[in-house]
Design a protein around this motif. Structure first.
Motif, short mmCIF file in Angstrom:
data_model
loop_
_atom_site.label_atom_id
_atom_site.label_comp_id
_atom_site.label_asym_id
_atom_site.label_seq_id
_atom_site.Cartn_x
_atom_site.Cartn_y
_atom_site.Cartn_z
N ASP A 62 10.31 30.08 50.84
CA ASP A 62 11.07 31.10 50.12
C ASP A 62 10.70 31.19 48.64
O ASP A 62 11.12 32.14 47.98
N THR A 63 9.95 30.21 48.13
CA THR A 63 9.65 30.19 46.70
C THR A 63 8.16 30.34 46.43
O THR A 63 7.74 31.21 45.64
N LEU A 67 6.27 33.27 44.02
CA LEU A 67 6.38 32.81 42.64
C LEU A 67 5.33 33.45 41.75
O LEU A 67 5.63 33.98 40.67
N VAL A 119 14.45 37.97 45.45
CA VAL A 119 14.67 36.90 46.43
C VAL A 119 15.49 37.41 47.61
O VAL A 119 15.23 37.07 48.76
N CYS A 123 13.64 37.20 50.98
CA CYS A 123 13.94 35.95 51.69
C CYS A 123 15.32 35.93 52.34
O CYS A 123 15.43 35.76 53.56
N SER A 165 15.28 29.32 45.09
CA SER A 165 14.24 30.30 44.81
C SER A 165 14.67 31.26 43.71
O SER A 165 13.89 31.56 42.79
N THR A 168 14.68 29.39 40.33
CA THR A 168 13.32 29.06 39.91
C THR A 168 12.59 30.28 39.39
O THR A 168 11.94 30.25 38.34
N LEU A 169 12.67 31.39 40.12
CA LEU A 169 12.01 32.61 39.68
C LEU A 169 12.58 33.11 38.36
O LEU A 169 11.81 33.53 37.47
#
Length: 271
Positions: A62-63, A67, A119, A123, A165, A168-169
């Motif tokens: 998912d990441t 990314l 996301v 995802c 995710s 992080t994004l």
């Protein structure tokens, strides 16, 4: 033939039931999210090796694939928006406010919201639809017969991976945008660092930083919990589910929550 008075009262009954079902569905999404958060904070949820393996797999899938693409999209948006704002501000004699405007609009508002939506569409909404398919094919019932909680084995890893995710994004893209905004104005010289850091600290004062952090976390929870709740609705709702698509339910509810969170953050930042 049905008497006319009875035909006139039917729409009233439907109109009375619809708001009640709407409130019940929202309450169950909130309850379902609370259950997932309790499971996420419980150490016993991570004792199952299969759950940990599923969490690592979903966090990676998912990441990692999105990314680089999202970072490049954020970089392109930063360069274009910074150039437009700087040129426009210079024409009106407001050059000293151009970079602050870019940071406020892009880093503070647009990137966290865009990361959450990215996301969700890439995802978490597909994961919610996958959970709905598992429910329809009897996967959840099979896990229960085997003595395994489907929430822990199938739902919790997807929810945690989606939240990871989104955060992080948002974090990486905000860093990229802040660096590129500086380079777009000052190029490769360090002469602008004192003014830039002073402006950045003025924008991200303690209250704004707290609101920004809370907003980003709640964005991540919204785009990860709501699609999961829609996907597992029939199994954990107290009321019978409708025949609407799980993906469509998750999308509508998620947009409503994101709009509410963004409105609250704007009020906290500027009023």
């Amino acid at each position: 033939m049905t008497p006319a008075p009875l035909r006139q009262h039917r729409p009233v009954a439907t109109a009375t039931v619809s708001p009640l079902r709407w409130l019940v569905s929202w309450w169950e999404v909130i309850f379902f999210g609370a259950v997932l958060l309790v499971l996420a904070l419980s150490p016993s949820s991570y004792r199952d090796p299969r759950m940990r393996a599923a969490l690592a797999r979903h966090a990676w899938t998912d990441t990692a694939p999105i990314l680089l693409g999202f970072s490049m999209l954020s970089a392109l948006l930063t360069v274009v928006l910074t150039r437009i704002v700087v040129v426009t501000a210079r024409s009106y004699g407001l050059s000293q406010y151009a970079l602050e405007m870019v940071i406020r609009v892009l880093v503070l508002e647009l990137i966290p919201l865009t990361a959450a939506l990215f996301v969700a569409l890439r995802c978490t909404i597909p994961n919610g639809a996958a959970l709905a398919e598992m429910r329809r094919t009897g996967r959840f019932q099979a896990l229960r017969r085997a003595g395994v909680d489907p929430l822990v084995r199938e739902v919790l890893p997807r929810m945690l991976a989606g939240a990871f995710s989104a955060i992080t994004l948002a974090a990486l893209s905000c860093f990229v945008a802040a660096v590129l905004a500086y380079l777009a104005v000052y190029q490769l010289t360090p002469a602008g660092l004192p003014a830039y850091t002073r402006m950045f600290s003025h924008v991200f004062n303690p209250s704004v930083s707290l609101i920004f952090t809370i907003k980003t976390v709640f964005f991540a929870l919204a785009v990860s919990v709501i699609p999961m709740a829609s996907g597992a609705y029939d199994d954990y709702a107290a009321a019978p589910s409708s025949r609407e698509s799980a993906a469509l339910q998750g999308l509508v509810r998620m947009f409503a929550v994101l709009l509410l969170l963004e409105s609250v953050s704007l009020v906290g930042n500027y009023y």
